[in-house]
Design an enzyme around this catalytic site. Structure first.
Site, short mmCIF file in Angstrom:
data_model
loop_
_atom_site.label_atom_id
_atom_site.label_comp_id
_atom_site.label_asym_id
_atom_site.label_seq_id
_atom_site.Cartn_x
_atom_site.Cartn_y
_atom_site.Cartn_z
N PHE A 35 48.02 40.70 43.04
CA PHE A 35 47.36 39.54 43.64
C PHE A 35 45.86 39.67 43.42
O PHE A 35 45.31 40.75 43.57
CB PHE A 35 47.60 39.47 45.16
CG PHE A 35 49.01 39.76 45.59
CD1 PHE A 35 50.03 38.90 45.27
CD2 PHE A 35 49.31 40.90 46.33
CE1 PHE A 35 51.34 39.16 45.67
CE2 PHE A 35 50.60 41.18 46.73
CZ PHE A 35 51.62 40.30 46.41
N GLY A 44 40.06 41.57 38.03
CA GLY A 44 40.24 41.77 39.47
C GLY A 44 41.57 42.41 39.81
O GLY A 44 42.25 43.01 38.98
N CYS A 45 41.96 42.23 41.07
CA CYS A 45 43.06 43.01 41.65
C CYS A 45 44.46 42.67 41.13
O CYS A 45 45.39 43.43 41.34
CB CYS A 45 43.04 42.87 43.17
SG CYS A 45 41.62 43.68 43.94
N PHE A 46 44.62 41.53 40.46
CA PHE A 46 45.97 41.20 39.94
C PHE A 46 46.25 41.89 38.61
O PHE A 46 47.39 41.89 38.13
CB PHE A 46 46.16 39.68 39.79
CG PHE A 46 45.24 39.01 38.79
CD1 PHE A 46 45.49 39.09 37.43
CD2 PHE A 46 44.12 38.29 39.21
CE1 PHE A 46 44.66 38.47 36.51
CE2 PHE A 46 43.28 37.67 38.30
CZ PHE A 46 43.55 37.76 36.95
#
Length: 389
Positions: free
Chosen positions: A373, A163-165
């Site tokens: 994050f 994901g985005c982290f």
């Protein structure tokens, strides 16, 4: 006889891990945010949902995004109607797209990074590949090795479903590899394609609609290594310290689930609030050893999950608007490209710093921070040191 400690000492690099090259790539299909709601509701046969379309239009207007790049064209979507429905069985169709497109887009970015690095690709010792777009075996790391013609004994690391982290995660891993393996040259690739998350609108799941307003496709590649060879390898940023933490009381804040209908996306809590509440602690841990407490004195690279996260972080820390300039510029021009975003921002910052005639790659400043994050809610922190231009 040689001791184990002597062997270990010989294996370690002397200097910090440095980013030596950055390359980026996007699909050719550019989507203007201002007209996207019309296209999206038409292609998903949802034009009768007038109120929902108005909500989506407001989401797009508030997103601070001007344009995004997407592999999914009108033609591809018309050929795959199941992808356009909300939660229709469509995983096979999506997988067929991303298992090809993710390594292909990654290769495009990697070729640019290798060219800037200036060394033969045979000197690459490690490969880190990261994507949240589909899964396959052997993975996208293997496919990229073949596409680039890398040596078969390159040491590979495949990271799926982070994901985005994960833009922070790949830097943390690359740092450890470069500093603990003398002479290592790590090719890092993040490649993200929204074909796994695209779907029609739903009145009851507005969090899914938020994703449709934000996500874009992109790939970024870096070359990371310690002890750059003078006159041949040019450092861009040095990586000094890294950390990963799970924010307290954040379970379920961001979720993604790979199901028969593709990758579903859920925002279940006040994500901007959770991030802004925990960022102070992360900064103190990172910068107290450097005697830095003025966060306007450092350069900023933050994953732009959306404008609300950036707004709340700025407010919480009293940051000047220009601190997030590079971050907001990438969000505006590309949307949220998940793990690839922070690497695009690194590229944006070093280029704009040079164009403006500043003395360092970090907007003329010496120290900076990179934040990722994402699901968990997980926060990645990387302390960066800029390099003189």
């Amino acid at each position: 006889m040689v001791s184990v400690s002597e062997i270990r000492q010989a294996q370690r690099a002397e200097g910090p891990a440095t980013i030596m090259a950055i390359g980026t790539a996007n699909p050719s299909n550019c989507v203007e945010q201002s007209t996207y709601p019309d296209f999206y509701f038409k292609i998903t046969n949802s034009e009768h949902k007038v109120e929902l379309k108005e909500k989506f239009q407001r989401m797009c207007d508030k997103s601070m995004i001007k344009r995004r790049y997407m592999y999914l064209t009108e033609e591809i979507l018309k050929e795959n109607p199941s992808v356009c429905e909300y939660m229709a069985p469509s995983l096979d169709a999506r997988q067929d797209m991303v298992v090809v497109e993710v390594p292909r887009l990654g290769k495009e970015a990697a070729v640019k990074a290798i060219k800037e690095w200036g060394q033969p690709k045979s000197k690459i010792t490690h490969l880190i590949f990261c994507t949240t777009s589909g899964v396959d075996m052997p993975g996208a790391d293997y496919q990229l090795t073949k596409l680039l013609g890398l040596r078969p004994y390159v040491k590979r690391y495949m990271m799926y479903q982070q994901g985005c982290f994960a833009g922070g995660t790949v830097l943390r891993l690359a740092k450890d590899l470069a500093e603990n393996n003398k002479g290592a040259r790590v090719l890092v690739v993040c490649s993200e394609v929204t074909a796994v998350t695209f779907r029609g609108p739903s009145d009851t799941h507005l969090d899914s609609l938020v994703g449709q307003a934000l996500f874009g496709d992109g790939a970024a590649a870096l070359i990371v290594g310690s002890d750059p060879i003078p006159e041949i390898e040019k450092p861009i940023f040095e990586m000094v310290w890294t950390a990963q933490t799970i924010a307290p009381d954040s379970e379920g804040a961001i979720d993604g689930h790979l199901v028969e209908a593709g990758l579903t996306f859920h925002l279940l809590k006040d994500v901007p609030g959770i991030v802004s509440k925990n960022i102070d602690k992360a900064l103190i841990e990172a910068f107290q050893p450097l005697n830095i407490s003025d966060y306007n004195s450092i350069f900023w690279i933050a994953h732009p999950g959306g404008p609300a996260i950036l707004d709340q972080v700025e407010e919480k820390l009293g940051l000047k608007p220009e601190k997030m300039k590079a971050t907001r510029e990438v969000l505006s021009e590309y949307g949220n490209m998940s793990s690839a975003c922070v690497l695009f921002i690194l590229d944006e910052m070093r280029k704009k710093s040079a164009q403006a005639g500043l003395k360092t790659t970090g907007e003329g400043l010496d120290w900076g921070v990179l934040f990722g994050f994402g699901p968990g809610l997980t926060i990645e922190t990387v302390v960066l040191h800029s390099v003189a231009i």
